[in-house]
Design an enzyme around this catalytic site. Structure first.
Site, short mmCIF file in Angstrom:
data_model
loop_
_atom_site.label_atom_id
_atom_site.label_comp_id
_atom_site.label_asym_id
_atom_site.label_seq_id
_atom_site.Cartn_x
_atom_site.Cartn_y
_atom_site.Cartn_z
N LYS A 131 37.60 47.77 46.20
CA LYS A 131 38.58 47.49 45.37
C LYS A 131 38.09 47.10 44.04
O LYS A 131 38.90 47.18 42.91
CB LYS A 131 39.27 46.18 46.00
CG LYS A 131 40.76 45.73 45.19
CD LYS A 131 41.30 44.49 46.02
CE LYS A 131 42.28 44.13 44.98
NZ LYS A 131 43.01 42.78 45.61
N GLN A 132 37.04 46.24 43.83
CA GLN A 132 36.54 46.08 42.68
C GLN A 132 35.07 45.29 42.87
O GLN A 132 34.71 45.57 43.94
CB GLN A 132 37.14 44.61 42.08
CG GLN A 132 36.95 43.39 42.81
CD GLN A 132 37.83 42.18 42.42
OE1 GLN A 132 38.99 42.17 42.68
NE2 GLN A 132 37.25 41.35 41.52
N TRP B 89 40.27 32.16 40.54
CA TRP B 89 38.87 32.20 39.94
C TRP B 89 38.76 33.27 38.61
O TRP B 89 37.72 32.90 37.94
CB TRP B 89 37.88 32.63 41.04
CG TRP B 89 38.00 34.26 41.23
CD1 TRP B 89 39.02 34.63 42.20
CD2 TRP B 89 37.14 35.33 40.80
NE1 TRP B 89 38.70 35.86 42.11
CE2 TRP B 89 37.54 36.39 41.25
CE3 TRP B 89 35.86 35.26 40.10
CZ2 TRP B 89 37.01 37.55 41.28
CZ3 TRP B 89 35.27 36.52 39.95
CH2 TRP B 89 35.65 37.65 40.52
N ASP B 90 40.03 33.64 38.52
CA ASP B 90 39.74 34.63 37.16
C ASP B 90 39.50 34.07 35.85
O ASP B 90 38.95 34.46 35.14
CB ASP B 90 41.32 35.42 37.21
CG ASP B 90 41.77 36.00 38.40
OD1 ASP B 90 41.21 35.73 39.61
OD2 ASP B 90 42.78 36.84 38.33
N GLU C 44 37.87 42.54 47.99
CA GLU C 44 38.79 41.90 49.06
C GLU C 44 39.07 43.16 49.85
O GLU C 44 39.80 42.82 51.03
CB GLU C 44 40.01 41.36 48.49
CG GLU C 44 39.80 40.14 47.79
CD GLU C 44 40.98 39.58 47.08
OE1 GLU C 44 41.08 38.33 46.48
OE2 GLU C 44 42.04 40.34 46.54
#
Length: 759
Positions: free
Chosen positions: A589-590, A356-357, A485
């Site tokens: 994580k993000q 999806w990046d 994630e």
């Protein structure tokens, strides 16, 4: 520290230390690509120590069988992976009968350099082997003028000693994947292709899943100076010829090697010998230096649109150019069947597939630094795979289309359930990219033809994936993983729910503006009314006391603690902690909530973004390569310039400085747009949604200035930000009205505009 290995230079990435423990790190940094193929920066002469030799062909992959200890309905049958192809770069050297191998042969004056301006790789060293003292220079590049061609040159000067010097250029198909299960190989000779001297034709071995097999043919030509041709061979897995000379001090020899690489994606295998030979005939008619000059000119044309200039901060300048170079080496929109994998051509981690990046991070950058067709090719890639996306949804018992988390052909091919089944936010990112393209270009033709088909099927998926909670009187989405994630199988991820609601509303609005299209796509009034009901009553977790959007149900019940509470021996968490411990922790994580507030920044006030940033960023470990850039853009927007610059540095030099201690596996290609986003959207404050471009620039402390180019609706705009003001210059196209801060500015070819920076 790995960063100390890399010399700081605005147009070059170079190392002068040969550290056997860091060879894979260096190989990753020195990777080359041209959209059609790519290779890690391995040593041509071979290296006997720890090394990751890798050559990869775009779109060529293998469906490796999924191996799990249990099987449940809906699991992908295979894990798709890029396959290491024939080694096209090998040029072995023997001096006095002894192999020149820098793992065993001491060397001096070692220098390995990637020329970002020209797209070329050079390596020089001095060594003694077999009684000969040699000065060696390698030069290589993968052509962006003729992407099926690779060019190399090796030059050797004899400084001392007398003896026989041998140089052996070859093609070697005896390769394997670093990540192969049980040392499996994926290639076998292709008997249906006519065998010619200096040519190898290999095909991927049969698989039980019915996916296509690929044939790749490589052919080589050489030109030697000061060397005599010797024995040649053509085996099943290799082909080459040895050139030799008896040398004395002062002698110089050289060898040029051109390789043509063609695949069954573009040419019928039976035509490969003729196609490859024609390519080499044309290449051989001109010297190596002429092809190198063509390469430099082609890269100059790309840099003319894509370069970002930073004054006063050499590490920052090197970082952004390295990132842009690697992205443009990986993808430039020539082939709508291709997309951009997280490692590009630089390694095998993540299987080399599409994530999806692309839509969330890469489409906005490509829209601005290249012609619109480049980004349009990325959108068409998804439309081509709409039937497979429908298949993915059916696998989960759902309507509409579910685009894959990981794919080569549109079918989900990732075997971790928490990703495959649950990280469904990717569907929303793909829909949002359609909106971004439409708003940015002002061109509705894609939206009205292919795009609306994709939107409708994604909307149907979301309408089927939500469920009604009678207790809460709201629609909810349970059992998901957000971009963060480090939390799996959670309920009501704020970002996922927000995306789902937005897709349903946007698709309904698009259909309202396209009379007749709803009926053509089988969307009736009842279905659209259902979408509107979900939009009106979607549950979005929020805490009124804190004034923040809540990452997901239950997040505030965790033992919340900032990253500063962690010890040095805890980081990175994914290399030090058990997965169970990570899932129970509050560490992020993000961005999840912040990813949504970045994507839909027009929906939130500066104060809302500031409160959420202050709450979530201290708990974020930034162990995703995608994390720092989003936080940098938001920090710039809310008036935290020092934080914005800190996070820019992390994303721009993620691989150069090996922040996450994993660059040896390959570069973080799809996160490399983050450096561009941090500068252009963050420091420059550019926004591309709506009817006009908007800017709110500032100059980071310590920088004298910076500039970038923006391609927008047929114009090419240069934005030069100084310490106190910004100059907007129209390089191409008709006059343009832009929004700068709170005012409107018209920029014309004969009338550049200068505006004071934001405080």
């Amino acid at each position: 520290m790995a960063s100390r290995m890399v010399e700081v230079d605005p147009w070059e990435v170079a190392v002068t230390t040969l550290d056997p423990a860091r060879i894979r790190f260096v190989e990753s940094l020195m990777s080359l690509g041209n959209g059609h193929m790519g290779a890690r920066g391995s040593f041509e002469e071979g290296y006997g120590g720890d090394s990751h030799l890798g050559t990869y062909i775009a779109g060529v992959w293998f469906p490796d069988r999924t191996r799990v200890g249990w099987w449940k309905n809906g699991y992908p049958e295979y894990f798709g992976k890029v396959v290491n192809a024939v080694d096209i770069g090998a040029i072995r050297i023997r001096a006095g009968g002894e192999p020149v191998d820098l793992f065993t042969v001491p060397c001096a004056d070692f220098r390995f350099a990637l020329d970002l301006r020209r797209g070329c790789l050079t390596r020089t060293f001095r060594c003694e082997a077999g009684g000969l003292a040699l000065r060696v220079r390698f030069d290589r590049f993968l052509s962006i003028v003729t992407p099926e061609l690779s060019f190399q040159r090796v030059e050797i000067e004899v400084e001392d000693g007398e003896g026989v010097l041998e140089i052996t250029p070859l093609l070697d198909a005896d390769v394997h994947n670093l990540d192969a299960n049980y040392a499996e190989t994926f290639w076998e000779p292709e008997p249906g292709v006519e065998r010619r001297p200096g040519m190898l034709a290999m095909t991927t071995r049969p698989n039980p899943f019915g996916t296509p097999r690929f044939t790749v043919t490589a052919a080589t030509r050489t030109r030697a100076e000061g060397l005599e041709p010797g024995d040649a061979w053509d085996d099943a897995l290799s082909t080459g010829r040895t050139f030799a000379a008896t040398v004395a001090p002062g002698d110089r020899v050289a060898l040029d090697k051109a390789v043509a690489v063609v695949s069954s994606r573009d040419h019928e295998p039976r035509t490969h010998p003729a196609v490859a030979s024609a390519l080499l005939d044309a290449a051989s008619s001109r010297p190596h230096g002429a092809h190198r000059a063509d390469q430099a000119a082609a890269w100059a044309a790309r840099w003319e649109q894509a370069d970002v200039v930073i004054e006063g901060d050499p590490p920052a300048q090197q970082g952004i150019r390295f990132n842009v170079f690697q992205l443009l080496s990986t993808y430039y929109g020539e082939d709508e069947r291709l997309n951009i994998g997280p490692k590009g051509f630089t390694g095998e981690k993540y299987g080399g597939a599409t994530y999806w990046d692309t839509e969330a991070f890469l489409v906005p950058m490509y829209m601005s630094i290249a012609e619109p067709d480049v980004a349009l090719a990325l959108l068409r890639y998804r439309h081509r795979q709409l039937p497979q996306a429908r298949h993915n949804a059916r696998q989960q018992g759902l309507p509409g289309a579910l685009y894959p988390m990981v794919t080569f052909d549109g079918v989900e091919c990732h075997n971790e359930w928490e990703i495959t089944f649950e990280e469904i936010h990717r569907n929303g990112a793909i829909a949002h990219a359609i909106r971004y393209y439409t708003d940015y270009t002002g061109d509705r033709s894609y939206l009205e033809a292919e795009g609306v088909e994709v939107l409708v099927e994604i909307a149907r998926f979301w309408a089927g994936r939500v469920h009604w909670s009678a207790r809460a009187d709201r629609y909810m989405i349970h059992g998901v993983t957000g971009p963060n994630e480090y939390e799996n199988n959670i309920n009501n991820n704020w970002y996922t729910n927000y995306l789902a609601r937005w897709v349903l509303r946007y698709t309904d609005e698009v259909l309202a503006g396209l009379p007749g299209r709803a009926a053509e796509l089988g969307v009736d009034d009842a279905e659209r009314e259902r979408w509107r009901d979900v939009v009106a009553r979607m549950y979005l977790p929020h805490d009124d006391a804190l004034g923040v959007n809540v990452q997901h149900d239950g997040f505030l019940d965790k033992a919340l603690a900032p990253v500063s509470a962690l010890g040095d021996d805890d980081r990175p968490l994914n290399q030090r902690w058990s997965w169970d411990r990570i899932l129970r922790s509050p560490y992020i994580k993000q961005a999840d909530v912040l990813q949504g507030m970045y994507t839909f920044s027009e929906d939130f006030t500066t104060e809302e973004i500031r409160r959420n940033f202050a709450f979530y960023e201290p708990m974020t470990v930034h162990e995703s390569s995608l994390s720092a850039s989003i936080h940098s853009v938001l920090a710039a927007a809310i008036g935290m310039p020092e934080k914005a610059v800190e996070l820019y540095s992390r994303t721009a030099r993620l691989d150069l400085d090996d922040y996450n201690n994993d660059t040896e596996d390959g570069l973080h290609i799809t996160s490399m747009s983050g450096a561009w986003l941090a500068i252009v959207q963050g420091f420059g404050g550019m926004r591309g949604l709506g009817e006009r471009l908007r800017f709110a620039p500032f100059c980071p402390e310590g920088w004298r200035g910076y500039s970038f180019m923006i391609r927008y609706r047929g114009r090419l705009l240069r934005v030069a930000v100084g310490a106190s003001s910004t100059a907007f210059t129209l390089v191409e196209g008709e006059p343009l009205e832009i929004e700068v801060g709170d005012g409107l500015v018209t920029v014309a070819a004969d009338a550049p505009a200068t505006v004071a920076n934001r405080a």
